[in-house]
Write an enzyme that holds these catalytic residues in place. Structure first.
Site, PDB file in Angstrom:
ATOM      1  N   SER A   6       0.921  -1.092  -0.079  1.00  8.67           N
ATOM      2  CA  SER A   6      -0.077   0.071   0.083  1.00  8.67           C
ATOM      3  C   SER A   6       1.087   1.294   0.094  1.00  8.67           C
ATOM      4  O   SER A   6       2.030   1.214   0.354  1.00  8.67           O
ATOM      5  CB  SER A   6      -0.992  -0.072   1.282  1.00  8.67           C
ATOM      6  N   TYR A  11      -2.631  -1.575  10.149  1.00  5.20           N
ATOM      7  CA  TYR A  11      -2.454  -1.670   8.709  1.00  5.20           C
ATOM      8  C   TYR A  11      -1.066  -1.029   8.253  1.00  5.20           C
ATOM      9  O   TYR A  11      -0.249  -1.731   7.467  1.00  5.20           O
ATOM     10  CB  TYR A  11      -3.465  -0.974   8.037  1.00  5.20           C
TER      11      TYR A  11
END
Length: 276
Positions: A158, A171
């Site tokens: 990401s 995350y």
């Protein structure tokens, strides 16, 4: 030579030189979102694809969409945090197609909360899916890739593999961790013909991101429209979401790359949200 004959010769020539033709790709979290798009893209490029997903029915539906005759697509129910399921799933993929050329570690979840309020159980669950899942699938696939002396491992990271955002501590931590794992796999795998890289997408409007919009709106005290405009897209160069197709095309490029020149790298695909 007629135009039709020329076209047929060119078509045969291109088919012989499609880099993913008959390659076997195992894709986790492939029943929906980015994983599904990667599976569809690889299948269009001639690969045989293994749809590994927690949702068996959705995995089977995706496999059927790709090949209703079940010759080029295999659905496998897999919880990537379960060692036995991962080992069994990779074994079945090898048993069915004879090899594994590409592993796409894509399965993931999200948790939205400030660190001070974050439940330890949610922290551990996210870490397990992203990091334990990446490790277990990588270890199982590498055994076959080492036997073949070839392979490509691709992690779906990401922009949060590079940057940080509020409310996403587990995350961000997990996605940073994937870069470390990819570098180790690149170092260890090079002698065995195995490459390892990370794709770092910006915000892709998948069900995972759609769920985040109202959650972030509540936590930040702003409207959902403002979450999209001022959080998700503010740093892009064009105000556009990254698409699943953008990520899938990058995965196909990495999977087809012909040498160890491109390994241990992380490629950001984010409309400029994160720049290196």
């Amino acid at each position: 030579m007629t135009t039709l004959m020329q076209s047929d010769v060119l078509s045969r020539h291109l088919r012989r030189h499609v880099p993913l033709e008959n390659k076997v790709a195992v894709i986790t979290g492939a029943a929906s979102g980015i994983g599904r798009e990667i599976a569809l893209t690889f299948a269009r490029e001639g690969a045989r694809v293994v749809i590994a997903d927690l949702d068996r029915d959705a995995a089977e539906a995706t496999a059927c969409d790709i090949d209703p005759h079940a010759k080029r697509a295999l659905a496998i129910a897999m919880d990537v945090t379960d060692e036995a399921q991962v080992e069994a799933g990779i074994y079945r993929a090898i048993e069915t197609f004879g090899r594994i050329d590409v592993l796409i570690s894509n399965a993931g979840i999200q948790t939205i909360a400030p660190v001070v309020d974050l439940e330890f159980a949610k922290w551990k669950k996210l870490m397990s899916v992203h990091l334990d899942g990446a490790f277990l699938t990588t270890r199982a696939a590498l055994r076959q890739m080492y036997r073949q002396k070839s392979g490509s491992v691709i992690y779906i990271g990401s922009v949060h593999s590079k940057e940080a955002s509020p409310l996403k501590a587990p995350y961000v931590t997990a996605k940073h961790g994937l870069i470390g794992l990819a570098k180790v796999v690149a170092r260890e795998g090079g002698a065995h013909g195995v490459r390892s890289n990370v794709i770092c997408p910006g915000f892709v409007r998948t069900p995972l991101v759609e769920k985040q919009i109202p959650e972030q709106a509540r936590e930040l005290g702003i409207s959902e429209e403002d979450v999209v405009r001022t959080v998700m897209l503010k740093e892009t160069v064009d105000g556009e979401f990254t698409t699943a197709a953008d990520v899938a095309e990058t995965a196909a490029f990495l999977a087809a790359f012909p040498s160890n020149a491109l390994t241990g790298q992380s490629i950001v695909v984010s409309h400029g949200w994160s720049m290196q």
